[in-house]
Every structure is written in structure tokens, then in C-alpha cells.
Design a protein around this motif. Structure first.
Motif, PDB file in Angstrom:
ATOM      1  N   LEU A 143       0.811  -1.221   0.000  1.00  0.00           N
ATOM      2  CA  LEU A 143       0.000   0.000   0.000  1.00  0.00           C
ATOM      3  C   LEU A 143       0.847   1.275   0.000  1.00  0.00           C
ATOM      4  CD1 LEU A 143      -2.910   1.109   0.104  1.00  0.00           C
ATOM      5  CD2 LEU A 143      -2.774   1.023   2.595  1.00  0.00           C
ATOM      6  N   VAL A 144       1.768   1.365   0.962  1.00  0.00           N
ATOM      7  CA  VAL A 144       2.568   2.586   1.090  1.00  0.00           C
ATOM      8  C   VAL A 144       3.490   2.778  -0.116  1.00  0.00           C
ATOM      9  CG1 VAL A 144       4.262   3.822   2.499  1.00  0.00           C
ATOM     10  CG2 VAL A 144       2.469   2.470   3.607  1.00  0.00           C
ATOM     11  N   LEU A 145       4.239   1.739  -0.489  1.00  0.00           N
ATOM     12  CA  LEU A 145       5.184   1.858  -1.603  1.00  0.00           C
ATOM     13  C   LEU A 145       4.504   2.221  -2.935  1.00  0.00           C
ATOM     14  CD1 LEU A 145       7.799  -1.019  -1.011  1.00  0.00           C
ATOM     15  CD2 LEU A 145       8.001   1.399  -0.480  1.00  0.00           C
ATOM     16  N   PRO A 146       3.408   1.541  -3.319  1.00  0.00           N
ATOM     17  CA  PRO A 146       2.753   1.909  -4.584  1.00  0.00           C
ATOM     18  C   PRO A 146       2.276   3.364  -4.616  1.00  0.00           C
ATOM     19  CG  PRO A 146       1.985  -0.244  -3.871  1.00  0.00           C
ATOM     20  CD  PRO A 146       2.789   0.322  -2.742  1.00  0.00           C
ATOM     21  N   LEU A 147       1.761   3.876  -3.490  1.00  0.00           N
ATOM     22  CA  LEU A 147       1.281   5.256  -3.450  1.00  0.00           C
ATOM     23  C   LEU A 147       2.436   6.250  -3.534  1.00  0.00           C
ATOM     24  CD1 LEU A 147      -1.510   4.031  -2.648  1.00  0.00           C
ATOM     25  CD2 LEU A 147      -1.793   6.010  -1.180  1.00  0.00           C
ATOM     26  N   ILE A 148       3.510   5.962  -2.808  1.00  0.00           N
ATOM     27  CA  ILE A 148       4.676   6.845  -2.851  1.00  0.00           C
ATOM     28  C   ILE A 148       5.261   6.881  -4.262  1.00  0.00           C
ATOM     29  CG2 ILE A 148       7.072   7.106  -2.063  1.00  0.00           C
ATOM     30  CD1 ILE A 148       6.203   6.059   0.651  1.00  0.00           C
ATOM     31  N   ASN A 149       5.362   5.705  -4.882  1.00  0.00           N
ATOM     32  CA  ASN A 149       5.957   5.637  -6.224  1.00  0.00           C
ATOM     33  C   ASN A 149       5.093   6.332  -7.270  1.00  0.00           C
ATOM     34  OD1 ASN A 149       8.431   4.483  -7.405  1.00  0.00           O
ATOM     35  ND2 ASN A 149       7.015   3.461  -8.785  1.00  0.00           N
ATOM     36  N   ALA A 150       3.768   6.361  -7.021  1.00  0.00           N
ATOM     37  CA  ALA A 150       2.847   7.036  -7.947  1.00  0.00           C
ATOM     38  C   ALA A 150       2.746   8.533  -7.657  1.00  0.00           C
ATOM     39  CB  ALA A 150       1.468   6.393  -7.869  1.00  0.00           C
ATOM     40  N   GLY A 151       3.390   8.970  -6.573  1.00  0.00           N
ATOM     41  CA  GLY A 151       3.362  10.392  -6.228  1.00  0.00           C
ATOM     42  C   GLY A 151       2.023  10.872  -5.708  1.00  0.00           C
ATOM     43  N   ILE A 152       1.245   9.955  -5.115  1.00  0.00           N
ATOM     44  CA  ILE A 152      -0.073  10.319  -4.590  1.00  0.00           C
ATOM     45  C   ILE A 152       0.066  10.766  -3.138  1.00  0.00           C
ATOM     46  CG2 ILE A 152      -2.364   9.426  -3.967  1.00  0.00           C
ATOM     47  CD1 ILE A 152      -2.213   7.641  -6.407  1.00  0.00           C
ATOM     48  N   PRO A 153      -0.408  11.969  -2.801  1.00  0.00           N
ATOM     49  CA  PRO A 153      -0.281  12.466  -1.412  1.00  0.00           C
ATOM     50  C   PRO A 153      -1.144  11.647  -0.452  1.00  0.00           C
ATOM     51  CG  PRO A 153      -1.652  13.945  -2.725  1.00  0.00           C
ATOM     52  CD  PRO A 153      -1.091  12.937  -3.675  1.00  0.00           C
ATOM     53  N   PHE A 154      -0.687  11.544   0.780  1.00  0.00           N
ATOM     54  CA  PHE A 154      -1.436  10.812   1.797  1.00  0.00           C
ATOM     55  C   PHE A 154      -2.703  11.593   2.156  1.00  0.00           C
ATOM     56  CE2 PHE A 154       2.712   8.792   3.556  1.00  0.00           C
ATOM     57  CZ  PHE A 154       2.771   8.004   2.410  1.00  0.00           C
ATOM     58  N   SER A 155      -3.830  10.897   2.146  1.00  0.00           N
ATOM     59  CA  SER A 155      -5.132  11.507   2.447  1.00  0.00           C
ATOM     60  C   SER A 155      -5.837  10.657   3.483  1.00  0.00           C
ATOM     61  CB  SER A 155      -5.969  11.573   1.164  1.00  0.00           C
ATOM     62  OG  SER A 155      -6.194  10.258   0.664  1.00  0.00           O
ATOM     63  N   SER A 156      -7.056  11.048   3.802  1.00  0.00           N
ATOM     64  CA  SER A 156      -7.847  10.245   4.751  1.00  0.00           C
ATOM     65  C   SER A 156      -8.096   8.847   4.180  1.00  0.00           C
ATOM     66  CB  SER A 156      -9.172  10.941   5.055  1.00  0.00           C
ATOM     67  OG  SER A 156      -9.917  11.127   3.861  1.00  0.00           O
ATOM     68  N   ASP A 157      -8.279   8.756   2.854  1.00  0.00           N
ATOM     69  CA  ASP A 157      -8.474   7.449   2.217  1.00  0.00           C
ATOM     70  C   ASP A 157      -7.260   6.550   2.434  1.00  0.00           C
ATOM     71  OD1 ASP A 157     -10.889   8.305   1.335  1.00  0.00           O
ATOM     72  OD2 ASP A 157     -10.415   8.286  -0.802  1.00  0.00           O
ATOM     73  N   PHE A 158      -6.083   7.141   2.347  1.00  0.00           N
ATOM     74  CA  PHE A 158      -4.844   6.378   2.549  1.00  0.00           C
ATOM     75  C   PHE A 158      -4.824   5.769   3.947  1.00  0.00           C
ATOM     76  CE2 PHE A 158      -0.650   6.621   4.602  1.00  0.00           C
ATOM     77  CZ  PHE A 158       0.015   5.632   3.909  1.00  0.00           C
ATOM     78  N   PHE A 159      -5.135   6.562   4.953  1.00  0.00           N
ATOM     79  CA  PHE A 159      -5.091   6.064   6.336  1.00  0.00           C
ATOM     80  C   PHE A 159      -6.174   5.015   6.593  1.00  0.00           C
ATOM     81  CE2 PHE A 159      -2.985  10.241   6.668  1.00  0.00           C
ATOM     82  CZ  PHE A 159      -1.763   9.803   7.180  1.00  0.00           C
ATOM     83  N   ILE A 160      -7.346   5.203   5.975  1.00  0.00           N
ATOM     84  CA  ILE A 160      -8.415   4.205   6.101  1.00  0.00           C
ATOM     85  C   ILE A 160      -7.963   2.878   5.492  1.00  0.00           C
ATOM     86  CG2 ILE A 160     -10.709   3.535   5.267  1.00  0.00           C
ATOM     87  CD1 ILE A 160     -11.515   6.503   5.570  1.00  0.00           C
TER      88      ILE A 160
END
Length: 270
Positions: A143-160
Motif C-alpha cells: 500500500l505505502v510503496l505503490p502510493l509513494i511511487n505514484a506520487g499520490i499524497p497521503f489523504s484520509s483514504d490512505f489512512f483508512i
């Protein structure tokens, strides 16, 4: 039939199956956050899981217990070295920040296996810690690595999604711990050893409720994902309900570890 069993055992023992589950969870992350398929990220997670799991499973067997290496283990070692080479190849196709975070996850995995501190056991043998380390590593990798690599900022959806993914892996490990109860070292203080099998099952079932309910709070809420998650929750409930220490190893190593793959296939189908 013997040959097919040998193939299945190699497929499971070489960690290809668990790597496929990791790959499936990465694909689910792509789907949930609308990330275009990233081959380098997906393959890095797949081959990294093979390397990591085989290292964890067979390091103590060979390094500490010094058991003789059979033919299957030799083939697994070759597969692991090839996978390690491919991990290195895909590592250099990731963004710098992704590389840094992946190294942190690697050190957590190494801590799980190797005794870094004098006269201390590795983290795998620390009482009650194993299940949390496994869950954190899976959340980080899928979860964390794919989002970081895609340059997507952490949001409430990320934490959920982090909470959901952590709960999912935690519950899956609970099933493993129930099955392995008879063989686990009592000093590990796994959840079933601490609170008993019945209460462990209740805990797993209760954790699946917030796992499903949290889907309602995702900003990209849609009924298809809610329905698919419900089907998966019911599937997990059945696996928990029928888990017991006398079950075959295939119950967990094949069927339970297939849950993320089933989840991904349902998303593809619906």
C-alpha cells in the motif's frame, strides 16, 4: 498424482503463492487509488516477497540448525537468487523516495529474521511481536510503496486503507497461528497461545466488522467495492470459523493465502 503434489509443494514452499497474494494486493491498491499499472512496482513487490519469505523460512534451517540441503531446497535457493537479481533490477526503476522506504521495510524484515543484538533472539521470537511486524511489512509493501511511487499524497483514504490492510493481514495471520498452535514455541506467545483458540476466532470475527464498515468512509465509495469487500469478509469468516490445529498445512498455505487473489479476481470480474 505424486508429481502434481510435488509441483504444488514446490509452488508453496518456494513462496511463489504468497508472492502472488502480495502482487494481488498491489493490484488492488492500483485499483482503489486509480493508479495506472506500474510494472516495476508490482514486480518489485512480487520478487521481493519471494526473497523475503524464503530468507525468513530457510535462514534458520540452514544457518542455525545446519540441516542438509535437499534437492527442492537447492532449487528454491536458485529461484531466490534469481528473484534477488530481479528485485535489484526493478529497485532501480523506482523513485528515490520509494527506494528509501523499501530499504526501511527490508530492515524490518531483516530484524524479524536476524539477531542484531547480542544474546538476543530475532524479532520473530519476541513474545507477541511477530503478528504486528508481518502486518506492518505487508501494509508497507502493498500500500505505502505503490502510493509513494505514484506520487499520490497521503489523504484520509490512505489512512483508512492502511487500517483495513493491517486488519486484513492481522486476521489472516490469526488463522495461521491457530493452525500452527501445536507446533509454535510456547515462548512466542502468539494470540491463540495467549487467549485461546475460541477467543482468537472471536477477535478475528470482530476485527472484520470495522474492516468492512470503514469502506463506507472512503471518498471514492462505490457499491461494487462494498459488495466485493462483504463477500471477502464472509469468506474470511468461514476460514476463521473452520480453523483448528488439526487442519492440513494446505488450509493456510494455499487456501487462506489465496484470499487476496480471490479479492483481486472479484474486482476484475465485477
Amino acid at each position: 498424482m505424486k508429481f502434481l503434489k510435488l509441483i504444488l509443494d514446490f509452488y508453496l514452499n518456494s513462496s511463489i503463492h504468497v508472492a502472488l497474494s502480495c502482487y494481488a494486493l498491489v493490484q488492488i491498491t492500483f485499483h482503489v487509488f486509480h493508479i495506472q499499472y506500474d510494472n516495476a512496482m508490482a514486480m518489485f513487490a512480487f520478487f521481493g516477497t519471494i526473497v523475503g519469505y524464503n530468507f525468513v523460512k530457510y535462514d534458520a534451517l540452514v544457518r542455525v540448525k545446519r540441516k542438509l540441503i535437499g534437492n527442492q531446497l537447492k532449487i528454491i535457493a536458485v529461484l531466490s537468487f534469481i528473484s534477488l537479481f530481479l528485485v535489484g533490477y526493478y529497485f532501480f526503476h523506482l523513485k528515490r523516495i520509494t527506494q528509501i522506504v523499501s530499504v526501511v521495510i527490508f530492515f524490518i524484515t531483516a530484524l524479524y529474521t536476524l539477531p542484531f543484538f547480542p544474546n538476543r533472539r530475532n524479532a520473530r521470537n519476541w513474545a507477541g511481536v511477530k503478528i504486528y511486524i508481518v502486518a506492518i511489512c505487508w501494509v508497507g509493501t502493498t500500500l505505502v510503496l505503490p502510493l509513494i511511487n505514484a506520487g499520490i499524497p497521503f489523504s484520509s483514504d490512505f489512512f483508512i486503507k492502511c487500517i483495513q490492510r493491517f486488519v486484513l493481514v492481522f486476521v489472516l495471520v490469526l488463522v495461521f497461528e491457530i493452525i500452527d498452535l501445536a507446533n509454535d514455541d510456547p515462548h512466542l506467545q502468539t494470540v491463540p497461545q495467549t487467549i485461546g483458540v475460541k477467543r482468537t476466532k472471536v477477535l478475528g470475527l470482530l476485527l472484520l466488522i470495522p474492516f468492512w464498515v470503514l469502506e463506507v468512509f472512503v471518498s471514492t465509495f462505490n457499491y461494487h467495492d462494498v459488495l466485493i469487500n462483504l463477500i471477502m469478509v464472509l469468506m474470511l469468516m468461514l476460514f476463521i470459523a473452520f480453523a483448528n490445529p488439526t487442519r492440513s498445512k494446505y488450509y493456510t498455505s494455499f487456501w487462506v493465502e489465496s484470499v487476496p487473489v480471490f479479492w483481486w479476481l472479484m474486482i476484475l470480474l465485477f
